[in-house]
Design an enzyme around this catalytic site. Structure first.
Site, PDB file in Angstrom:
ATOM      1  N   LYS A  61      69.029  36.910   6.295  1.00  0.00           N
ATOM      2  CA  LYS A  61      68.428  37.512   7.497  1.00  0.00           C
ATOM      3  C   LYS A  61      66.923  37.274   7.545  1.00  0.00           C
ATOM      4  CE  LYS A  61      70.248  41.600   6.564  1.00  0.00           C
ATOM      5  NZ  LYS A  61      71.142  41.239   5.444  1.00  0.00           N
ATOM      6  N   ARG A 214      71.918  34.098  -1.829  1.00  0.00           N
ATOM      7  CA  ARG A 214      70.977  34.610  -2.831  1.00  0.00           C
ATOM      8  C   ARG A 214      71.640  34.681  -4.198  1.00  0.00           C
ATOM      9  NH1 ARG A 214      68.530  40.017  -1.188  1.00  0.00           N
ATOM     10  NH2 ARG A 214      67.316  38.658   0.167  1.00  0.00           N
TER      11      ARG A 214
END
Length: 331
Positions: A61, A214
């Site tokens: 995001k 991630r």
């Protein structure tokens, strides 16, 4: 006086984060939509509509927000919702922006209600009203703002108030990544970091990455650590498996807390249902962490269900731990 600060997550990621939509792997619906919205805004020479990005942590995001600003050719300020404690904190930021600039607020669902209130007029009418002075001498002063784009990121869109949500013109759901997409991300990161790995190694890492880039990049670095200690220049799958054994991550990508959650429900609560507060106490972990980070993954993998009565493990969880069932009970 509370402090507002610009916030970037995980500075080590900066070198491997994509900088354009063309480089961004996965989320094709979002990428296609943003290409249209950004190009339209550029042609009109206007600011982009306020945008909300929601989804689990680690899916990109913040990266998307940075890409949007870069594609638009505007400046971006990074803020954290919990850090904006007073209306004046946000007002001081809003009054320094330039035409068409972008403000990114991470964890926007954690904004203080009084701070959220001044966003309404700022987002909709591009002005804010502040009170100067106290008591009878207090005056209301209206400050006009340049047109700007607010991009908010949240893992809990359900916690946003309707008045705030209604002021976002663009709503984008960032979803988990598939193994093929994660493999592409890992191979790209490995090239940038000059880590030599096989396709199979990248696939193994992708399978254990919980559907998040991630996590994939973190695991890639941990596999590299093991290879460096062993003085191995080209990383094959055996080294990756050894690294995951050290990290205590199993073949399904479950880590210690994943297993602790499932086994606690199985052994302490007869497989469920169990409420989130009780489960949080049983595994000694914050309920928000369980709900935001662990449960979505376990549900997606088919190990957990959430019912109106609470959390219930599935037959697949029993099978994974090789625990037998008899009439729905352990024996």
């Amino acid at each position: 006086m509370s402090k507002v600060y610009e916030k970037e997550h995980f500075p080590w990621e900066e070198g491997i984060r994509p900088s354009t939509l063309n480089e961004f792997v996965g989320q094709p619906n979002i990428v296609n939509s943003l290409n249209i919205y950004i190009e339209a805004a550029r042609k009109r020479k206007e600011h982009l509509d306020h945008t909300i990005l929601y989804g689990p942590p680690g899916l990109g995001k913040t990266t998307l927000a940075k890409i949007i600003a870069r594609e638009l050719g505007v400046s971006i300020k990074y803020l954290s919702g919990p850090a904006i404690e007073k209306q004046g904190d946000l007002a001081s930021i809003l009054t320094t922006i330039k035409e068409n600039d972008m403000i990114f607020i991470d964890e926007i669902h954690r904004l203080h209600p009084s701070v959220e209130e001044i966003l309404y007029s700022a987002m909709e009418d591009f002005h804010i009203d502040i009170i100067i002075g106290k008591g009878r001498g207090a005056k209301n002063v209206r400050l006009n703002l340049p047109k700007f784009t607010l991009v908010g990121a949240t893992t809990r869109i359900g916690l946003l108030t309707n008045p705030l949500v209604s002021r976002f013109g663009i709503t984008l759901h960032v979803d988990y990544y598939g193994v093929k997409e994660l493999k592409r991300i890992i191979l790209r990161s490995a090239k940038i970091l000059k880590i030599r790995i096989s396709d199979k190694t990248a696939e193994i890492i992708a399978e254990r990455s919980r559907g998040t880039p991630r996590r994939a990049n973190i695991l890639l670095k941990r596999v590299r650590d093991v290879a460096e200690v062993k003085d191995i220049k080209f990383i094959e799958e055996e080294i990756a498996k050894e690294a995951f054994s050290i990290l205590d991550i199993d073949s399904e990508g479950l880590d210690e807390l994943d297993r602790k959650i499932l086994l606690s429900i199985i052994k302490n609560f007869d497989g469920g249902p169990v409420g989130i507060k009780t489960l949080s106490s049983a595994v000694n972990e914050e309920k928000d962490t369980i709900e935001d980070v662990y449960e979505p993954f376990l549900i997606r993998k088919g190990f957990l269900r959430i019912t109106s009565r609470g959390r219930v493990v599935t037959k697949r969880a029993y099978q994974h731990f090789n625990i037998k069932l008899f009439d729905g009970r352990l024996f």
